[in-house]
Design an enzyme around this catalytic site. Structure first.
Site, short mmCIF file in Angstrom:
data_model
loop_
_atom_site.label_atom_id
_atom_site.label_comp_id
_atom_site.label_asym_id
_atom_site.label_seq_id
_atom_site.Cartn_x
_atom_site.Cartn_y
_atom_site.Cartn_z
N SER A 132 0.81 -1.22 0.00
CA SER A 132 0.00 0.00 0.00
C SER A 132 0.85 1.27 0.00
O SER A 132 0.38 2.33 -0.44
CB SER A 132 -0.95 0.01 1.21
N ASP A 378 -3.43 6.62 11.73
CA ASP A 378 -2.60 5.97 10.72
C ASP A 378 -1.26 6.70 10.66
O ASP A 378 -1.17 7.80 10.12
CB ASP A 378 -3.30 6.01 9.37
N HIS A 381 0.96 5.30 6.46
CA HIS A 381 0.81 5.86 5.13
C HIS A 381 1.05 7.37 5.16
O HIS A 381 1.34 7.94 6.21
CB HIS A 381 -0.58 5.52 4.58
#
Length: 402
Positions: A132, A378, A381
Site C-alpha cells: 500500500s 494511521d 501511510h
C-alpha cells in the site's frame, strides 16, 4: 616584500594569492571551451547520476518550507485521489505538510515536468509493484500528471491485482500491481488481505511477475508486511494438502524472497530496455518517545517536522536494508542494474506527514477508539499531496536522466 617578522607571513599570502589566481584562470577556462564538461557533470550530479559525484547525493539534504512551488498539485483537483490519503478532504485543517520541498545539500532536484515525463513514457508501461505504500506512490504519480491530460484522454481500469491509469494521447500507462511480499503469499488478494497469520511461498513469483514482464520501468517495494519476528513459509502450493510449512526467522525469509525476485529479474528482464528501481523502506512514526515526545503517543496531532539531523526511528530495520543492498549488489555483478530510491532517511523527519485520523475509515469506529483518537491514527501511510511526491521527484530525475 618587507623583510623581518612579516617575511614568512607575506610569503604565505603570496602563495595564497597565486593559488587564487590559478583557480580564477581555471574557472574562466571552464566557462569557456571547458564549460561544457563542467555543465554536463553538474547536470549528471544534479540528476542523481554518476556515483563519482560524491558531493551530490540527492538523498542527503533537508526539508525547506516552500509554499510557492509546493504542493505540485491540489488534492481536490486530482481526479483519482485515494480516500485513504486525502487528509484535507477528511478534515485536516493544518495543511503545511503540503508545502515542504526536499533540498539536497549540494545540488537541486529537477523541477517535475508532467509533459516531459509523459513524453518519455510514450508507448511505454511504468509499473509500481508492492504494497500500500507503493500504491500511495503510484497515486502520487498519477496526481502529478493528471492535470496535464484532458478528461477525455485518460482512464482508470482495475483487473484483479492490477490497476492501470492510461494517458491515451501518449499510449502510456502508469500501473500498480498489488504484491505486498513480491513473492506469492496468502495476502495477495488486493482487497481481502488482512489475515491473522501470513504465509509466503518464497520460491514462487511467476503468478505475479507475468503481469509485469514487458514493463519498461518497474518500481518495486516490499518491507512493511514482513515486520514480524517469524514468518510461516510454505513449500508447495496453497491448494495442495501435501505442502510443507515451517516458521522461519523474518530476516532470513526476506532474504529468500528477494533471492527469488532477483533470480526472476536476471532471467526475464530485458536489460537494454527496462529501468529497474527498488524503493527503500518507508518509516513509521508510531512511538513518539523516539523523537522526544511523551511515551504512549504517536503521530496523532503532530504538525511539525523532526529537526534532529540523522534521526532514525526504531521502526526502520537496518538488517533488512542490508539484505536489499546485498541482493542488488549481487544483481549488479550479474549485469542487472537496479537503482535504489533511498527515501528512508528523508522520510524519517516527516512525523507530521501521515494521515493520522484524517482518512476514510473502512470500518465503523468503536466508542473506545472515538474516545482515544491516537488509537486509530494511521502513522504508516502518507497524506497527499505530501512526502510520496518527493519520492516521485527523485524517480523522475532518474527516469529522465538515465
Amino acid at each position: 616584500m618587507v623583510a623581518g617578522t612579516w617575511g614568512v607571513r607575506c610569503t604565505f599570502h603570496s602563495l595564497v594569492g597565486l593559488l587564487v589566481a590559478t583557480l580564477v584562470v581555471a574557472a574562466v577556462y571552464m566557462t569557456g571551451e571547458g564549460g561544457r564538461w563542467l555543465e554536463d557533470r553538474k547536470s549528471i550530479c544534479q540528476n542523481g547520476g554518476e556515483s563519482s559525484c560524491s558531493g551530490c547525493n540527492l538523498f542527503s539534504g533537508k526539508w525547506v518550507f516552500d509554499n510557492r512551488s509546493h504542493p505540485l498539485y491540489k488534492e481536490k483537483q486530482c481526479t483519482f485521489m485515494s480516500d485513504q490519503l486525502a487528509c484535507e478532504k477528511f478534515g485536516r485543517q493544518d495543511l503545511s505538510y503540503q508545502n515542504w520541498r526536499w533540498q539536497p545539500h549540494q545540488c537541486d532536484l529537477p523541477r517535475f515536468n508532467a509533459t516531459a515525463l509523459l513524453e518519455r513514457l510514450r508507448g511505454k508501461r511504468l509499473v509500481f509493484v508492492g504494497d500500500s505504500l507503493n500504491r500511495g506512490q503510484w497515486v502520487s504519480m498519477v496526481c502529478l500528471v493528471d492535470s496535464s491530460i484532458p478528461p477525455n484522454l485518460k482512464s482508470m481500469h482495475t483487473n484483479g491485482s492490477l490497476t492501470t491509469f492510461k494517458a491515451t494521447e501518449y499510449n502510456a500507462t502508469i500501473e500498480f500491481y498489488w504484491a505486498p511480499m513480491l513473492v506469492e503469499s496468502n495476502s495477495d488478494d488486493p482487497v481481502m488481505h488482512r489475515l491473522p497469520e501470513r504465509v509466503v511461498r518464497v520460491q514462487a513469483i511467476e503468478k505475479h511477475a507475468r503481469h509485469w514482464t514487458d514493463a519498461d520501468i518497474l518500481v518495486f517495494n516490499t518491507y512493511l508486511w514482513w515486520r514480524r519476528s517469524k514468518m510461516k513459509v510454505l513449500w508447495g502450493s496453497f491448494e495442495s494438502p501435501d505442502g510443507i510449512y515451517k516458521d522461519v526467522e523474518m530476516v532470513r525469509v526476506y532474504e529468500m524472497a528477494l533471492k527469488t525476485w532477483s533470480d526472476w529479474l536476471e532471467v526475464h528482464v530485458n536489460r537494454s530496455k527496462t529501468q529497474l528501481f527498488f524503493v527503500s523502506m518507508s518509516p513509521t512514526h508510531q512511538r513518539a518517545e523516539e523523537w522526544g515526545a511523551a511515551e504512549g503517543q504517536n503521530c496523532y496531532s503532530e504538525t511539525e517536522l523532526i529537526s534532529q539531523e540523522g534521526y532514525w526511528g526504531n521502526g526502520s530495520c537496518l538488517k533488512m536494508m542490508g539484505v536489499v543492498d546485498d541482493t542488488i549488489d549481487r544483481l549488479k555483478k550479474r549485469g542487472v542494474n537496479v537503482k535504489v530510491l533511498n527515501i528512508t532517511q528523508l522520510s524519517e523527519y516527516r512525523k507530521e506527514g501521515h494521515p493520522s485520523i484524517y482518512r476514510k475509515q473502512w470500518e465503523p469506529l468503536t466508542e473506545d477508539q472515538l474516545s482515544d483518537p491516537k488509537s486509530y491514527a494511521d502513522c504508516i501511510h502518507w497524506c497527499l499531496p505530501g512526502v510520496p511526491d518527493v519520492w516521485n521527484e527523485l524517480l523522475y530525475a532518474y527516469i529522465l536522466h538515465y
